[in-house]
Scaffold this active site. Structure first.
Site, PDB file in Angstrom:
ATOM      1  N   LYS A   1       0.821  -1.224   0.000  1.00 28.27           N
ATOM      2  CA  LYS A   1       0.000   0.000   0.000  1.00 28.27           C
ATOM      3  C   LYS A   1       0.849   1.266   0.000  1.00 28.27           C
ATOM      4  O   LYS A   1       0.474   2.263  -0.623  1.00 28.27           O
ATOM      5  CB  LYS A   1      -0.964   0.002   1.184  1.00 28.27           C
ATOM      6  CG  LYS A   1      -0.322   0.056   2.561  1.00 28.27           C
ATOM      7  CD  LYS A   1      -1.389   0.079   3.645  1.00 28.27           C
ATOM      8  CE  LYS A   1      -0.741   0.155   5.035  1.00 28.27           C
ATOM      9  NZ  LYS A   1      -1.757   0.193   6.100  1.00 28.27           N
TER      10      LYS A   1
ATOM     11  N   ARG B   1      -7.761   1.080  16.766  1.00 25.88           N
ATOM     12  CA  ARG B   1      -8.086   1.252  15.357  1.00 25.88           C
ATOM     13  C   ARG B   1      -9.185   0.233  15.048  1.00 25.88           C
ATOM     14  O   ARG B   1     -10.147   0.128  15.793  1.00 25.88           O
ATOM     15  CB  ARG B   1      -6.849   1.118  14.466  1.00 25.88           C
ATOM     16  CG  ARG B   1      -7.022   1.895  13.134  1.00 25.88           C
ATOM     17  CD  ARG B   1      -5.814   1.831  12.227  1.00 25.88           C
ATOM     18  NE  ARG B   1      -5.728   0.552  11.522  1.00 25.88           N
ATOM     19  CZ  ARG B   1      -4.860   0.304  10.549  1.00 25.88           C
ATOM     20  NH1 ARG B   1      -4.011   1.237  10.157  1.00 25.88           N
ATOM     21  NH2 ARG B   1      -4.833  -0.884   9.967  1.00 25.88           N
TER      22      ARG B   1
END
Length: 355
Positions: free
Chosen positions: A35, A130
């Site tokens: 990514k 998260r």
């Protein structure tokens, strides 16, 4: 010239091989994450050459880019899916990280409709805040998810650490994840073979032989590309740390005061800069700015260069102590942190040169 990002594919390959071999010795599968490279096909290919089986991505557009460039799966979707993109993800990704029962239900419906198999890993929040079901509620929710799955296969649990709250991987939170997996297996009478408990920050646990047995998958990007571990604030000695080098041109050289003259407010990004009076200093302005990278996180190859501050298109560096002569038109080179690399790879104004 545009700012140039030199990408040393041989060093990326070497790092991927070292991480892969290191984890394999401990029974841990490597998911190499692309990514930060914007799903760069050139980089993905050297990961495959290094022996990486699964490539992890967070954007479906990057997966599409890799496939259209001839890079084959398996692919893992790292970011928990938007309901609006599940159709595309199910068609292209072999593994999907999930954390919502509605998402699991939708994936199961699509898999049944298309007669398609895909694997799901249910994310558990063990403290970093998260994604994932909170660890105290995890067993109940993962059991519910398992009962929904037929065409979709819930094959394991996972967690993410360090990226939001900065929580470090520890023996305690890894055991917590293993205990959740064991309880889910006990209640469902099914096997959940994958415990995806690590990223770059968890490599330290393996190095120190403190990782509990049973955690068997790591999702790693930073260590492969930069040889660093920002969460633990360390450089990884057994990895290459200069696979990416950013180069920018000097467009101005002036001697100026080190403190602005006049009443000051905030800069163009709403920040309040701090200045220290060092007298008059020799400064260079580079054709590089916040749009291109994160200038404050650049590491000059010449240690006597000091990055002072930056705006959208200009980075100011102090060169007063540099030994060599610098002229307008010369270039300066920098190593990057993860954040600086992410922005540089994403920016179309930064030229990528593959070595």
């Amino acid at each position: 010239m545009r700012p140039r990002l030199y990408v040393d594919l041989s060093k990326i390959r070497a790092n991927a091989q070292r991480v892969l071999e290191f984890l394999s010795k401990h029974g841990i599968e490597l998911v190499a994450v692309t990514k930060v490279t914007l799903g760069d096909p050139n980089i993905a290919r050297v990961l495959r050459e290094a022996g990486v089986r699964i490539i992890g991505e967070s954007r479906i557009q990057n997966v599409e880019r890799l496939i259209s460039s001839g890079v084959t799966g398996p692919f893992m979707m790292l970011r928990i899916p938007q309901l609006s993109e599940i159709d595309s993800i199910v068609g292209l990704c072999d593994y999907i990280l999930v954390s919502e029962l509605d998402v699991v239900r939708k994936i199961e419906e699509l898999c049944r409709e298309k007669k398609h198999r895909t694997k799901l890993i249910y994310m558990v929040d063990v403290g970093d805040l998260r994604e994932g079901v909170w660890y105290e509620n995890a067993v109940e929710e993962v059991v519910q998810a398992a009962k929904m799955c037929d065409w979709a296969e819930l094959c394991g649990v996972g967690t993410n650490l360090g990226c939001y709250g900065g929580v470090l991987a520890s023996e305690e939170n890894m055991r917590m994840l293993l205990n959740i997996r064991d309880n889910v297996e006990r209640l469902t009478k099914k096997s959940f073979p994958i415990v995806s408990g690590g990223n770059t920050s968890a490599l330290k646990l393996v190095e120190e032989e403190r990782l509990p047995q049973g955690v068997n998958q790591f999702r790693v990007g930073e260590a492969i590309y930069l040889g660093t571990d920002v969460t633990n604030n360390r450089e990884i000695s057994w990895l290459e740390r200069d696979a990416f080098i950013l180069e920018a041109e000097v467009i101005e050289l002036k001697t100026k005061p080190s403190v602005p003259v006049g009443e000051t407010g905030f800069d163009a990004f709403g920040r309040k800069p701090n200045f220290f009076d060092k007298g008059w200093r020799r400064r260079a302005i580079l054709a590089l700015g916040e749009q291109d990278t994160v200038p404050g996180q650049l590491k000059p190859l010449d240690e006597k260069v000091e990055v002072i501050h930056a705006s959208s298109d200009h980075t100011i560096v102090d060169i007063s102590d540099v030994d060599r002569s610098i002229r307008v038109g010369d270039t300066m080179k920098f190593r990057l942190t993860y954040a600086a690399l992410l922005r540089a790879m994403t920016c179309p104004h930064v030229e990528k040169i593959y070595v």
